[in-house]
Structures are given as structure tokens and as C-alpha cells.
Design an enzyme around this catalytic site. Structure first.
Site, short mmCIF file in Angstrom:
data_model
loop_
_atom_site.label_atom_id
_atom_site.label_comp_id
_atom_site.label_asym_id
_atom_site.label_seq_id
_atom_site.Cartn_x
_atom_site.Cartn_y
_atom_site.Cartn_z
N TYR A 37 0.82 -1.20 0.00
CA TYR A 37 0.00 0.00 0.00
C TYR A 37 0.86 1.25 0.00
CZ TYR A 37 -4.14 -2.58 1.55
OH TYR A 37 -5.20 -3.43 1.65
N ARG A 223 -4.53 8.25 -8.69
CA ARG A 223 -3.74 7.10 -8.25
C ARG A 223 -4.37 5.85 -8.85
NH1 ARG A 223 -6.04 4.07 -3.85
NH2 ARG A 223 -3.98 3.34 -3.21
N ASN A 225 -5.41 1.70 -8.17
CA ASN A 225 -5.60 0.61 -7.23
C ASN A 225 -5.90 -0.63 -8.08
OD1 ASN A 225 -5.76 -0.73 -4.81
ND2 ASN A 225 -7.79 0.07 -4.27
N TYR A 316 -7.73 -10.18 1.40
CA TYR A 316 -8.64 -9.03 1.29
C TYR A 316 -9.08 -8.81 -0.15
CZ TYR A 316 -10.30 -4.24 1.12
OH TYR A 316 -11.05 -3.12 0.89
N LYS A 317 -8.14 -8.96 -1.07
CA LYS A 317 -8.46 -8.75 -2.47
C LYS A 317 -9.22 -9.94 -3.07
CE LYS A 317 -4.74 -5.38 -3.26
NZ LYS A 317 -5.49 -4.23 -3.79
#
Lengths: 348, 203
Positions: A37, A223, A225, A316-317
Site C-alpha cells: 500500500y 492514483r 488501485n 482481502y483482495k
């Protein structure tokens, strides 16, 4: 019109695909062979002609089909688009921002005539030709935010700014990476990010909030992600997770190259002039592993990034169970060669 | 003792404090079941005339008659025993129309009771600075099924079966103050039929 829009689906038979040109301009998110992150903000200014960073709101070959998919989602679940009562002005701000930008960036596709508050908007790809009064909701078929975001790719979160925080008080969210606007609406920045692991402890959200509350008019930021999605499914919502979750178990060594997709969000952040709200578009780009590895640098790098990703992030992903199969596939395309810094495929 | 220790959790999960008698023009208490004990604890330190400006709305629930006489004895001019949380909330919302600057709110009992009262008070435009909370009694949760949007009250197990759409759901700590509910998600979405036994984790 110079651009050819594909007739494709993001559900059922999943006929979505990227053309060779779309593959070359895919926003690959990893600038080195590892990932953790980071706030990773940069000014949202044009970079490289033809790239997804060239225009304010990128329009690509998937535009018409993505808007059709959005309409299907909304017909099924109108709660994907909500605006708390104090956010209507921000909706007009957003409508203006998108219309002005699209008309300037894509004059062959979109035209905006402004005569005082009488506006005439032409959207040629979607066959829309509307005249309305800016600021008067009764002159549009939907509220201003819904009207314009039915015509713009990507999700849109419209954030109120008060008490030194940002509040998720309006949004159009139909292509999300597994979060619910209906549940999160009204939450502040820390609350709606609450389920994200590790990042709170790293201070990511405190730094991001400080940056975002300082974004100025005319100086947007962006940004990237990312996550992984099985099948080119835009609507990976929690609302429908009971239907699509099972698709994650359908990977085989034969189909993984075409079924498993890297999902990248181009997030940008814009201050709105009348409301002082912040709009946060989240534009989703999908690419199959098979198409991704056609760029050798990307194939090598994605293999290394996913291999070394902490378990918490892969969980989490949502691809922890499929990680071994993904790595087995990608390892065929990682010869161990060095990769150059930066995301552009041709710089290797 | 019915006080609860909550383990640290994610940032959307509410945290609760300990009620203290504050200076205010009126003191509105909304409580259920063992929440009565938190009110009685306030009474141990509050001045006698504190209660002359108090309004107590109490839902006894599983506590039945246990605390009602003691609460009544505090002498609040407005003391209402509600048969259900929904009737308590109706009375609360009506009383908000008359409430003046400086009114203090004291919410105590289960998370479902406090969350819904908090939601209604804040919807009336009252600052959270005027609202105190203290958890007492059952850990049962008010939960929204993210799929069918149906609310289930007093969920004590994880997983639980949605009473509206019948899916088996995993209860998250992610909490919406607007809905006054925790979020629940299908537990066997990636392996249909593989539902672990329900455990009573919110007794």
C-alpha cells in the site's frame, strides 16, 4: 466518429475483450516487481498521447457497452445510485465538470452549448440530445449526478468535506470492487475504509485524507488501485456476491488465461467549485491474463508481485484461493529477466 | 455486572463509554433490559434534582420487572415503559420535536437499541456531542443482509440465516450508523452448501 465502440457484455456470456490497441494502453499498476500500500498520488495531468492518462475522463472502446451494463444494474437495484439531500449542488458541479471536459477532449463525440443557464448537451455515442436548465432538476430525466454518470464510465463517489473529514454522501456505484454504497453512504473516510487490512496501521488513510482535503479546484490528482476478478464482471458488488462468488471456483489450467482478469482502478480526485465537495471517480479497467502477458514486462512483473504479496492482501483482495493457480500460469511467462522501472510496457 | 469489554475492532464499529450525569436543560434516557443498571449507576452520583428534568424511556425486554420499580423511584416526571424498541423510538422521535438547546441524551442497553436511538436523534439534527452511550446486557446485533437488505434484530449467532431471503450469512464488524446495523454477507458464496454450524458469539 473516430472511435469504434464494441458491442459486448460484462455478464452472462462475457463477450468483453480488449483490442490490441486497448491492451497497449492498459493502465498496468506496478512500477516495480513488488507491491505494498502507498498513497501514491500524482497530479492528474496528461501523460503520453493515447494513454488512459491523457484526458480528464477517458472514453474508450468499451464506453457504450459499459453504459448499457450500468443501466442494467440500476434497473435491478436503484440503490446503487444515491445522493443525500444536501448533495444536489455537488451533483450539478459534477455534471458541469464532466460535460465541459468531455466536450473539450472529444469534440467529435460530445458537444455542449451553454447559453446562460440554458444548456444543450449532445452525446453522439449514446444518442442523447437534451436541452435543460442548469440548476433546475425538473428539466432533466434524473438528478444531475445520476444523469451525467449514466453517461460516464467508472463509478463516482461524491464526498462532502466538513469537520476535517470526507463523507461518502452521494455516489453512482455499479462497477465496484466489493463494497456497498448503500451500506457505506453517510460514512466518513475512516469508516468506509474500515474493512481494509494493514493500511490503517501504516497511517495510509491519515496521509491520504490530509492530501485529499487539500485538493484544489483545477488541480486534480490520481492514483491506481487493483484487484483480481474472475470473468470480466464489472458488477462485483457485495449485493450480488451470493451470485458471482461461485465464479471464483471455475478456474482451470485451460481457461485461466482468458477467465482470470487483472482489475485496475484509475482513481482521480477533483474539487468541485460551488459545493466544495470532492468527486472521486473510480474507473475500472479489466484485462485477461492472456492479454496481459502479451506485454513481456507485465507478465514477468505480475508474476513476481502476486507471488510476494502478503497473505492479508491476497485475502482481502479475494484471490487467496486462486493464487497458486494464477502463479502457476504466470510463471510460464517469467524467465527471470530484469524488468525496467515504471509501468510502460515498451520501455523494457 | 453486565458491563461489556469489547476487543479492539475496525474503525466503523461503534465504541461505547460510561454514562455520566451532565449539565443540561433536560436529560433523555433511552434504555433497554440491563441498560437500567447504567441509569441506576448514574443515580448513585447525580444530584436529586437532576431527575426532576429527566425523561426515561425504558424497554424491559428480557429483564421484565427486575428494574422497573427502581427506575420509577428515581422520580422522573416522564417515565415510560415501552413494550418494544419500535414503540420506544416512536416516543423518542415525538419528544425530539419539543427538545430544547442543552438537552442531553443517554442511551444504554443493547447495540440495536442504542444504534437506532442514535440514528433518530442525529436525523433530527442533534450533535453527537450531546449523546452518550453505554453498552449493557446482550451482545445481540442488529444486522442487515447485504443481498436482500432485510434487517434481522437480535442476532446472537454467526453465521445466521437471513429470516427474509434464507441465505446463511457471515456477520461482519462493518457497521452503518445510518442503518443502525452491522453488515452480513453470504458465508457459502464460494462453496454453496458449506455452512459451518452456527455459534452463539453474540450472547
Amino acid at each position: 466518429m473516430g472511435m469504434v465502440f464494441k458491442d459486448e457484455t460484462f455478464r452472462d456470456d462475457y463477450s468483453f475483450s480488449n483490442s490490441p490497441e486497448a491492451i497497449k494502453r492498459f493502465p498496468f499498476p506496478f512500477d516495480k516487481d513488488s507491491y505494498m500500500y502507498a498513497v501514491n498520488m500524482e497530479p492528474h495531468t496528461p501523460v503520453r498521447a493515447g494513454s488512459v492518462y491523457e484526458k480528464s475522463f477517458d472514453v474508450d472502446e468499451h464506453y457504450v457497452s459499459e453504459m448499457r451494463d450500468r443501466a442494467l444494474v440500476l434497473a435491478d437495484d436503484p440503490l446503487r445510485c444515491q445522493s443525500l439531500p444536501h448533495m444536489t449542488l455537488a451533483g450539478w458541479d459534477l455534471l458541469e465538470l464532466i460535460m465541459v471536459a468531455k466536450a473539450k477532449d472529444y469534440p467529435d463525440l460530445f458537444t455542449l452549448h451553454q447559453d446562460g443557464d440554458r444548456w444543450h448537451w449532445i452525446n453522439r455515442p449514446l444518442g442523447i440530445d437534451d436541452t435543460f436548465t442548469f440548476g433546475d432538476e425538473t428539466t432533466l430525466p434524473y438528478g444531475p449526478m445520476e444523469y451525467i454518470t449514466r453517461q460516464a464510465q467508472g463509478d463516482f463517489c461524491v464526498l462532502d468535506q466538513r469537520e476535517g473529514n470526507l463523507w461518502m454522501d452521494a455516489g453512482m456505484v455499479t462497477t465496484q470492487a466489493d463494497w456497498s454504497l448503500d451500506f457505506d453512504i453517510g460514512m466518513n473516510f475512516f469508516e468506509w475504509h474500515a474493512p481494509v487490512p494493514l493500511a490503517h496501521e501504516l497511517g495510509i488513510f491519515q496521509r491520504a485524507l490530509k492530501f485529499l482535503t487539500a485538493v484544489q479546484i483545477g488541480a486534480p490528482a490520481r492514483r491506481l488501485n487493483w484487484t483480481m476478478t474472475v470473468n470480466p464482471l464489472l458488477d462485483t458488488s457485495p449485493e450480488n456476491y451470493h451470485k458471482w462468488g461461485i465464479q471464483k471456483t471455475t478456474l482451470t489450467s485451460e481457461n485461466i488465461g482468458t477467465k482470470q482478469h487483472l482489475r485496475v482502478e484509475l482513481q482521480s480526485f477533483w474539487r468541485l467549485p460551488r459545493s466544495n465537495a470532492l468527486v472521486f471517480p473510480i474507473r475500472c479497467y479489466l484485462i485477461s491474463l492472456q492479454d496481459l502477458v502479451s506485454q513481456p514486462k507485465w507478465g514477468r512483473r505480475l508474476h513476481r508481485v502476486l507471488r510476494d504479496l502478503p497473505v492479508e492482501l491476497a485475502t482481502y483482495k479475494g484471490f487467496i484461493d486462486n493464487r497458486p493457480a494464477i502463479l502457476e500460469y504466470l510463471s510460464q511467462f517469467d524467465d527471470g529477466a530484469e524488468t525496467s522501472l515504471g509501468t510502460w510496457p515498451e520501455d523494457d | 455486572m453486565t458491563k461489556t469489554h469489547f476487543e479492539p475492532s475496525i474503525k466503523s464499529r461503534p465504541v461505547y463509554g460510561v454514562l455520566e450525569a451532565r449539565t443540561g436543560s433536560e436529560h433523555v434516557f433511552v434504555a433497554n433490559a440491563e441498560g437500567a443498571e447504567a441509569i441506576l449507576d448514574v443515580a448513585k452520583v447525580a444530584d436529586k434534582d437532576f431527575w426532576s428534568a429527566a425523561h426515561i424511556i425504558y424497554v424491559p425486554g428480557r429483564s421484565g420487572e427486575t428494574f422497573q420499580a427502581a427506575l420509577k423511584a428515581l422520580g422522573a416526571p416522564k417515565f415510560y415503559v415501552a413494550s418494544h424498541i419500535s414503540s420506544a423510538l416512536n416516543r423518542l422521535v415525538r419528544s425530539l420535536e419539543d427538545c430544547r438547546m442543552g438537552t442531553q441524551f443517554y442511551l444504554t442497553g443493547t447495540e440495536g437499541l442504542m444504534g437506532q436511538a442514535m440514528r433518530d436523534i442525529m436525523a433530527a439534527g442533534i450533535s453527537h456531542m450531546s449523546i452518550q452511550t453505554e453498552h449493557r446486557g446482550s451482545l445481540a446485533r442488529r444486522v442487515q443482509c447485504v443481498h436482500c437488505k432485510g434487517i434481522a434484530e437480535d442476532v446472537t449467532t454467526d453465521p445466521y440465516q437471513c429470516p427474509h431471503c434464507d441465505l446463511h450469512l457471515f456477520v461482519r464488524d462493518h457497521y452503518s450508523r445510518r442503518l443502525a446495523a452491522f453488515q452480513a454477507v453470504r458465508i457459502d458464496a464460494e462453496d454453496h452448501g458449506n455452512v459451518p454450524p452456527a455459534e452463539e458469539v453474540f450472547p
